[in-house]
Motif scaffolding. Sequence first.
Motif, PDB file in Angstrom:
ATOM      1  N   LEU A 237       0.853  -1.127  -0.832  1.00 58.70           N
ATOM      2  CA  LEU A 237       0.449   0.175  -0.257  1.00 58.70           C
ATOM      3  C   LEU A 237       1.007   1.051   0.349  1.00 58.70           C
ATOM      4  CD1 LEU A 237      -3.087  -0.670   2.638  1.00 58.70           C
ATOM      5  CD2 LEU A 237      -2.891  -1.709   0.404  1.00 58.70           C
ATOM      6  N   ALA A 238       1.949   1.215   0.861  1.00 59.62           N
ATOM      7  CA  ALA A 238       2.902   2.342   1.041  1.00 59.62           C
ATOM      8  C   ALA A 238       3.443   2.754  -0.592  1.00 59.62           C
ATOM      9  CB  ALA A 238       3.790   2.624   1.510  1.00 59.62           C
ATOM     10  N   ARG A 239       3.788   1.481  -1.087  1.00 59.27           N
ATOM     11  CA  ARG A 239       4.395   1.372  -2.835  1.00 59.27           C
ATOM     12  C   ARG A 239       3.927   2.167  -3.367  1.00 59.27           C
ATOM     13  NH1 ARG A 239       5.880  -4.594  -3.719  1.00 59.27           N
ATOM     14  NH2 ARG A 239       7.186  -4.284  -2.650  1.00 59.27           N
ATOM     15  N   HIS A 240       1.931   0.952  -3.340  1.00 62.04           N
ATOM     16  CA  HIS A 240       0.807   2.542  -4.653  1.00 62.04           C
ATOM     17  C   HIS A 240       1.036   4.047  -3.758  1.00 62.04           C
ATOM     18  CE1 HIS A 240      -2.946   2.437  -6.727  1.00 62.04           C
ATOM     19  NE2 HIS A 240      -3.476   2.747  -5.365  1.00 62.04           N
ATOM     20  N   CYS A 241       1.512   4.371  -2.657  1.00 61.94           N
ATOM     21  CA  CYS A 241       1.728   5.304  -2.485  1.00 61.94           C
ATOM     22  C   CYS A 241       2.632   6.258  -3.421  1.00 61.94           C
ATOM     23  CB  CYS A 241       1.461   5.701  -1.692  1.00 61.94           C
ATOM     24  SG  CYS A 241      -0.547   5.479  -0.463  1.00 61.94           S
ATOM     25  N   GLY A 242       3.754   5.701  -3.081  1.00 57.83           N
ATOM     26  CA  GLY A 242       4.684   6.687  -3.928  1.00 57.83           C
ATOM     27  C   GLY A 242       5.354   6.342  -2.813  1.00 57.83           C
ATOM     28  N   LEU A 243       5.077   5.732  -1.595  1.00 62.82           N
ATOM     29  CA  LEU A 243       6.442   5.974  -0.140  1.00 62.82           C
ATOM     30  C   LEU A 243       7.101   5.297  -0.148  1.00 62.82           C
ATOM     31  CD1 LEU A 243       3.322   6.874   2.208  1.00 62.82           C
ATOM     32  CD2 LEU A 243       4.589   9.316   0.345  1.00 62.82           C
ATOM     33  N   ASP A 244       7.969   4.958   0.960  1.00 68.26           N
ATOM     34  CA  ASP A 244       9.037   4.261   1.509  1.00 68.26           C
ATOM     35  C   ASP A 244       8.344   3.892   2.582  1.00 68.26           C
ATOM     36  OD1 ASP A 244      11.124   2.856   2.847  1.00 68.26           O
ATOM     37  OD2 ASP A 244      12.917   4.223   2.684  1.00 68.26           O
TER      38      ASP A 244
ATOM     39  N   ARG B 298     -19.974   0.245  11.787  1.00 68.78           N
ATOM     40  CA  ARG B 298     -20.590   1.631  11.182  1.00 68.78           C
ATOM     41  C   ARG B 298     -19.009   1.754  10.203  1.00 68.78           C
ATOM     42  NH1 ARG B 298     -23.925  -1.408  11.388  1.00 68.78           N
ATOM     43  NH2 ARG B 298     -25.804  -0.636  11.680  1.00 68.78           N
ATOM     44  N   GLU B 299     -18.049   2.410  11.289  1.00 65.55           N
ATOM     45  CA  GLU B 299     -16.898   3.038  10.516  1.00 65.55           C
ATOM     46  C   GLU B 299     -15.934   2.291   9.535  1.00 65.55           C
ATOM     47  OE1 GLU B 299     -15.042   7.058  10.496  1.00 65.55           O
ATOM     48  OE2 GLU B 299     -16.913   5.760  10.906  1.00 65.55           O
ATOM     49  N   THR B 300     -16.508   1.811   8.000  1.00 68.49           N
ATOM     50  CA  THR B 300     -15.924   1.313   7.346  1.00 68.49           C
ATOM     51  C   THR B 300     -15.726   1.725   5.888  1.00 68.49           C
ATOM     52  OG1 THR B 300     -18.261  -0.098   6.679  1.00 68.49           O
ATOM     53  CG2 THR B 300     -16.693  -0.309   8.763  1.00 68.49           C
ATOM     54  N   TYR B 301     -14.323   1.023   5.416  1.00 64.81           N
ATOM     55  CA  TYR B 301     -13.902   1.789   4.238  1.00 64.81           C
ATOM     56  C   TYR B 301     -13.558   0.524   3.149  1.00 64.81           C
ATOM     57  CZ  TYR B 301     -14.292   6.730   6.500  1.00 64.81           C
ATOM     58  OH  TYR B 301     -14.701   7.622   7.702  1.00 64.81           O
ATOM     59  N   VAL B 302     -13.779   0.388   2.007  1.00 63.74           N
ATOM     60  CA  VAL B 302     -13.405  -0.146   0.972  1.00 63.74           C
ATOM     61  C   VAL B 302     -12.084  -0.383   0.588  1.00 63.74           C
ATOM     62  CG1 VAL B 302     -13.678  -1.688  -0.639  1.00 63.74           C
ATOM     63  CG2 VAL B 302     -15.398  -1.791   1.245  1.00 63.74           C
ATOM     64  N   VAL B 303     -10.868  -0.930   0.818  1.00 64.10           N
ATOM     65  CA  VAL B 303      -9.778  -0.407   0.147  1.00 64.10           C
ATOM     66  C   VAL B 303      -8.846  -0.921  -0.743  1.00 64.10           C
ATOM     67  CG1 VAL B 303      -9.436   1.537   1.952  1.00 64.10           C
ATOM     68  CG2 VAL B 303      -8.030  -0.705   2.063  1.00 64.10           C
ATOM     69  N   GLY B 304      -9.355  -2.204  -1.058  1.00 59.11           N
ATOM     70  CA  GLY B 304      -9.525  -3.415  -1.237  1.00 59.11           C
ATOM     71  C   GLY B 304      -7.687  -4.111  -0.498  1.00 59.11           C
ATOM     72  N   SER B 305      -7.295  -5.174  -0.900  1.00 59.21           N
ATOM     73  CA  SER B 305      -6.518  -5.736  -0.403  1.00 59.21           C
ATOM     74  C   SER B 305      -5.182  -5.551  -0.750  1.00 59.21           C
ATOM     75  CB  SER B 305      -6.785  -7.573  -0.058  1.00 59.21           C
ATOM     76  OG  SER B 305      -6.214  -8.084  -1.687  1.00 59.21           O
ATOM     77  N   PRO B 306      -4.091  -5.674   0.411  1.00 55.20           N
ATOM     78  CA  PRO B 306      -2.352  -5.625  -0.166  1.00 55.20           C
ATOM     79  C   PRO B 306      -2.296  -6.203  -1.596  1.00 55.20           C
ATOM     80  CG  PRO B 306      -2.974  -5.252   2.104  1.00 55.20           C
ATOM     81  CD  PRO B 306      -3.952  -5.853   1.782  1.00 55.20           C
ATOM     82  N   TRP B 307      -2.604  -7.500  -1.475  1.00 59.68           N
ATOM     83  CA  TRP B 307      -3.075  -8.557  -2.570  1.00 59.68           C
ATOM     84  C   TRP B 307      -3.184  -7.983  -3.741  1.00 59.68           C
ATOM     85  CZ3 TRP B 307       0.674 -12.456  -2.572  1.00 59.68           C
ATOM     86  CH2 TRP B 307       0.247 -13.362  -3.875  1.00 59.68           C
ATOM     87  N   ALA B 308      -4.051  -7.438  -3.551  1.00 57.67           N
ATOM     88  CA  ALA B 308      -4.717  -7.146  -5.486  1.00 57.67           C
ATOM     89  C   ALA B 308      -4.123  -6.154  -5.470  1.00 57.67           C
ATOM     90  CB  ALA B 308      -5.689  -6.563  -5.051  1.00 57.67           C
ATOM     91  N   TYR B 309      -3.449  -4.874  -4.685  1.00 59.06           N
ATOM     92  CA  TYR B 309      -2.167  -4.342  -5.435  1.00 59.06           C
ATOM     93  C   TYR B 309      -0.599  -4.997  -5.810  1.00 59.06           C
ATOM     94  CZ  TYR B 309      -5.655  -1.272  -3.399  1.00 59.06           C
ATOM     95  OH  TYR B 309      -6.803   0.371  -2.985  1.00 59.06           O
ATOM     96  N   LEU B 310      -0.964  -5.973  -4.724  1.00 57.18           N
ATOM     97  CA  LEU B 310       0.869  -6.656  -5.457  1.00 57.18           C
ATOM     98  C   LEU B 310       0.585  -6.686  -6.609  1.00 57.18           C
ATOM     99  CD1 LEU B 310       3.365  -7.334  -4.790  1.00 57.18           C
ATOM    100  CD2 LEU B 310       2.609  -9.475  -3.837  1.00 57.18           C
TER     101      LEU B 310
ATOM    102  N   LEU C  12      -9.986  -0.841  -5.886  1.00 61.15           N
ATOM    103  CA  LEU C  12      -8.750  -0.468  -5.663  1.00 61.15           C
ATOM    104  C   LEU C  12      -8.460   1.260  -5.652  1.00 61.15           C
ATOM    105  CD1 LEU C  12      -5.957  -2.633  -7.695  1.00 61.15           C
ATOM    106  CD2 LEU C  12      -6.946  -2.991  -5.604  1.00 61.15           C
ATOM    107  N   ILE C  13      -8.046   1.667  -4.722  1.00 63.32           N
ATOM    108  CA  ILE C  13      -8.767   3.549  -4.877  1.00 63.32           C
ATOM    109  C   ILE C  13      -7.033   4.215  -4.599  1.00 63.32           C
ATOM    110  CG2 ILE C  13     -10.523   3.246  -3.117  1.00 63.32           C
ATOM    111  CD1 ILE C  13      -8.066   3.946  -0.868  1.00 63.32           C
ATOM    112  N   PRO C  14      -7.313   5.616  -5.625  1.00 58.31           N
ATOM    113  CA  PRO C  14      -6.193   6.095  -6.510  1.00 58.31           C
ATOM    114  C   PRO C  14      -5.276   6.269  -4.676  1.00 58.31           C
ATOM    115  CG  PRO C  14      -7.749   7.084  -6.776  1.00 58.31           C
ATOM    116  CD  PRO C  14      -8.518   5.774  -5.843  1.00 58.31           C
ATOM    117  N   PRO C  15      -3.787   5.465  -4.979  1.00 58.60           N
ATOM    118  CA  PRO C  15      -2.798   6.727  -4.377  1.00 58.60           C
ATOM    119  C   PRO C  15      -3.617   8.038  -3.458  1.00 58.60           C
ATOM    120  CG  PRO C  15      -1.297   6.533  -6.222  1.00 58.60           C
ATOM    121  CD  PRO C  15      -2.987   6.255  -6.914  1.00 58.60           C
ATOM    122  N   ALA C  16      -3.712   9.540  -4.000  1.00 63.89           N
ATOM    123  CA  ALA C  16      -3.958  10.938  -3.424  1.00 63.89           C
ATOM    124  C   ALA C  16      -5.218  10.563  -2.357  1.00 63.89           C
ATOM    125  CB  ALA C  16      -4.549  11.391  -4.699  1.00 63.89           C
ATOM    126  N   GLU C  17      -6.583   9.499  -2.659  1.00 60.83           N
ATOM    127  CA  GLU C  17      -7.553   8.672  -1.396  1.00 60.83           C
ATOM    128  C   GLU C  17      -6.888   7.879  -0.382  1.00 60.83           C
ATOM    129  OE1 GLU C  17     -11.575   6.454  -1.629  1.00 60.83           O
ATOM    130  OE2 GLU C  17     -10.646   7.288  -3.692  1.00 60.83           O
TER     131      GLU C  17
END
Length: 262
Positions: free
Chosen positions: A2-9, A63-75, A246-251
Amino acid sequence: MLARHCGLDPLPTADRPARLHGYLQHGWNVGDGMAPDHAYVTGTPLLLWSERTRRRAWSMGRRETYVVGSPWAYLVAQTPDSGAPREGTIWYPFHGWEGQHVVGDHERLIAEIRATEPGPVTACLYWQEFAMRGVRRRYERAGFRVICHGHRGGRWRDLDPHFLDRQLAELRRHRRVASNRLCSAVFYGALAGCEPAVYGDPMHLEGEDMALARQVRRRWPQMHGAKVDVATAYATAVGELGADRLIPPAEMRRLFGWESTA
């Protein structure tokens, strides 16, 4: 991933990954995506893999839930398949964990694997069973290649940031992925292009209520059997792993509290 997806170390310091605001789903399960033996701070966001998991969480009062996709799907999305030939089966026996050991007949399971799988077999053991010489030797004596993806670590100790990278490389070496329980690894393999299968003695954890295992079989019958429909299994894996969400890096940076590190 996920950090890789966002361009972070992904490891901003020597021993700590990028911190995020919320509880990220660790593995696939039949409930709300969270480990049932952990306490959670009320009001803290749950960062879930899929819309299917979010609906299950909502039905359980989360109730406080957000769908972000699994790390595996990003990989998988980040790592193109080389198209190299695949051979044999990678088999994931149901495993215990630090708080509960698995109970079952490994010899019986091995006999069924040998009678079912057409090609060479790689047995991938959880680090706990891999460390048990008696268990490991059973699979070695059967003629299987025996591996372990590594130690899972916890609480920022003994972390292995390349665990999933190694798992993806192994899965893409194999034509099939199988286990005696429907689990994350089977869905991972299906998304990575393997033909999945779930069969054999399901084994159990010490003190486990097997009603849950029977519920999994009833709710995901299309994933069970020595041979399943590959297209149906792939579509199921996409849904359960959130590969379609999967969500965009900025989001992601905003949701995870990573904006100041961008």
